[in-house]
Scaffold this motif. Sequence first.
Motif, short mmCIF file in Angstrom:
data_model
loop_
_atom_site.label_atom_id
_atom_site.label_comp_id
_atom_site.label_asym_id
_atom_site.label_seq_id
_atom_site.Cartn_x
_atom_site.Cartn_y
_atom_site.Cartn_z
N LEU A 29 8.58 2.65 6.41
CA LEU A 29 8.87 3.99 5.91
C LEU A 29 9.76 3.94 4.67
O LEU A 29 9.52 4.64 3.68
CB LEU A 29 9.56 4.81 7.00
N ALA A 30 10.80 3.11 4.74
CA ALA A 30 11.70 2.99 3.59
C ALA A 30 10.95 2.50 2.36
O ALA A 30 11.18 2.98 1.24
CB ALA A 30 12.84 2.04 3.93
N GLY B 29 8.50 3.73 -2.96
CA GLY B 29 7.43 3.28 -3.85
C GLY B 29 7.10 1.82 -3.77
O GLY B 29 6.30 1.32 -4.58
N GLN B 30 7.65 1.08 -2.80
CA GLN B 30 7.35 -0.35 -2.69
C GLN B 30 6.02 -0.60 -2.00
O GLN B 30 5.36 -1.60 -2.27
CB GLN B 30 8.48 -1.05 -1.93
N VAL B 31 5.64 0.27 -1.07
CA VAL B 31 4.33 0.21 -0.43
C VAL B 31 3.51 1.36 -0.97
O VAL B 31 3.90 2.52 -0.83
CB VAL B 31 4.45 0.29 1.11
N ASP C 88 -3.67 0.54 3.17
CA ASP C 88 -4.10 -0.73 3.74
C ASP C 88 -3.15 -1.87 3.38
O ASP C 88 -3.51 -3.05 3.51
CB ASP C 88 -5.53 -1.07 3.30
N ASP C 89 -1.93 -1.55 2.96
CA ASP C 89 -0.93 -2.57 2.67
C ASP C 89 -0.71 -3.44 3.92
O ASP C 89 -0.76 -2.96 5.06
CB ASP C 89 0.39 -1.91 2.27
N ALA C 90 -0.44 -4.71 3.70
CA ALA C 90 -0.29 -5.65 4.81
C ALA C 90 0.82 -5.23 5.77
O ALA C 90 0.72 -5.44 7.00
CB ALA C 90 -0.01 -7.05 4.27
N ALA C 91 1.88 -4.63 5.26
CA ALA C 91 3.00 -4.22 6.12
C ALA C 91 2.57 -3.10 7.07
O ALA C 91 2.98 -3.07 8.23
CB ALA C 91 4.17 -3.76 5.27
N ILE C 92 1.74 -2.18 6.58
CA ILE C 92 1.25 -1.10 7.44
C ILE C 92 0.25 -1.65 8.45
O ILE C 92 0.26 -1.26 9.63
CB ILE C 92 0.61 0.02 6.59
N THR C 93 -0.59 -2.57 8.01
CA THR C 93 -1.55 -3.19 8.92
C THR C 93 -0.82 -3.89 10.06
O THR C 93 -1.20 -3.77 11.24
CB THR C 93 -2.43 -4.20 8.16
N GLN C 94 0.24 -4.60 9.74
CA GLN C 94 1.02 -5.31 10.77
C GLN C 94 1.65 -4.32 11.74
O GLN C 94 1.66 -4.56 12.96
CB GLN C 94 2.10 -6.15 10.11
N PRO D 79 -4.76 5.20 -1.90
CA PRO D 79 -3.38 5.28 -2.39
C PRO D 79 -2.55 6.25 -1.54
O PRO D 79 -3.07 7.22 -0.99
CB PRO D 79 -3.53 5.80 -3.83
N ILE D 80 -1.26 5.96 -1.42
CA ILE D 80 -0.33 6.82 -0.70
C ILE D 80 0.30 7.81 -1.67
O ILE D 80 0.78 7.43 -2.73
CB ILE D 80 0.78 5.99 -0.03
N THR D 81 0.29 9.08 -1.31
CA THR D 81 0.98 10.11 -2.09
C THR D 81 2.13 10.65 -1.25
O THR D 81 1.92 11.29 -0.22
CB THR D 81 0.04 11.27 -2.46
N VAL D 82 3.34 10.37 -1.68
CA VAL D 82 4.54 10.86 -0.99
C VAL D 82 4.79 12.32 -1.36
O VAL D 82 4.71 12.70 -2.54
CB VAL D 82 5.76 10.00 -1.37
#
Length: 374
Positions: free
Chosen positions: A158-159, A164-166, A170-176, A187-190
């Motif tokens: 979340l942080a 804006g780091q993720v 489908d980023d690997a951190a979200i997949t994990q 793409p993620i839109t905050v």
Amino acid sequence: MKIKRHGALISLMAAGALALTACGSDQNTPQSGGNSGAPAPTNTAQVECGGKKSLVAEGSSAQKGAMDLFIQAYGAKCAGQQLAYTPSGSGNGVKQFTGGVSDIGGSDSPLKEGEETTKATDRCKSNPAWNLPLVFGPVAVAYKLDGATDVTLTPDVLAKIFSGQVKTWDDAAITQANGGKALPSKPITVVYRGDDSGTTDNFQLYLGAAAPSSWTKGAGKKFNGGVGQGAQGSSGVADALGAADGTIGYVEWSFAQDKKLSMAKIDSGAGAVELTAQSAAAAIKEAKTKGSGNDLQLDLKALYATKTAGAYPLVLATYEIVCSKGYDADTAKAVKAFLTVAATDGQQQLADAGYVPLPQEFQTKLLDAIKAIA
């Protein structure tokens, strides 16, 4: 109006819970779908009606639905007495109170040390202002992602999303975080609160406590993430989240429910936790009082950083900001009467509006502080 919510939370005693929603600068309150929760506390306080006929209060939209009920109970208990509440947002709530425009300020954050506290002391004629938490509620991490109906995020992820780091779903951190299951490649839109907001302050405090190595942006009523698009008020955020695929944002639970938004589970280290009345109640037990005497401001850091299994840690408190002394006699009498009714008779219908009444132990603390207003 009623607020749609499935209970929520404060459990300062074994079975307590409480609920509400957020902070805001919009004047829209989501539609309700009544709810059951913890039993209302016993009404033991004596109410001395009278004083100023028409009180003025302003601030957090988090408490708009509750304030509607409190105002009704106040009028029923004290015939001829009124209070007008404007849900203009926590930032305006503090400004209008410290500027002497309103008798009571509503904020999802206590007064900040420094300028806010100094101005409040001046407004109260050299007496301290008190932060009195009257309602608590969870904040949802809401999203719209076509092709995904079950999303889990960790505080660290979340942080990184909100700074804006993720950048992609489908980023690997979200997949994990989702047990190896990849989400759609989009793409993620905050979406964040574009106005001064206690919800923003609490959300950023949460990120700092739960993911200190990944969130270094600090806190405050303005969003510091440096990414995404701002929306005005809670309803504006909810509308923006529902309008475009790939969005994610933070918004009070009732607004997320009202707009039927998907809500992410949070895994703080002991497994994914869905936002429910029970999971929010499990977390609220970690909250500590840090104010002195009758200033009941809470230190939520332990709550935000909790890794307790089954606890949903993203919860905020809504404060009534009042003068300990410094009101004229008529205003002091009316403020005490209104707050006493809100903490007693006003609790009786909260469950039907989607809130859970204050637990007995916390109600007692609150009534002692209200009684001490002079």
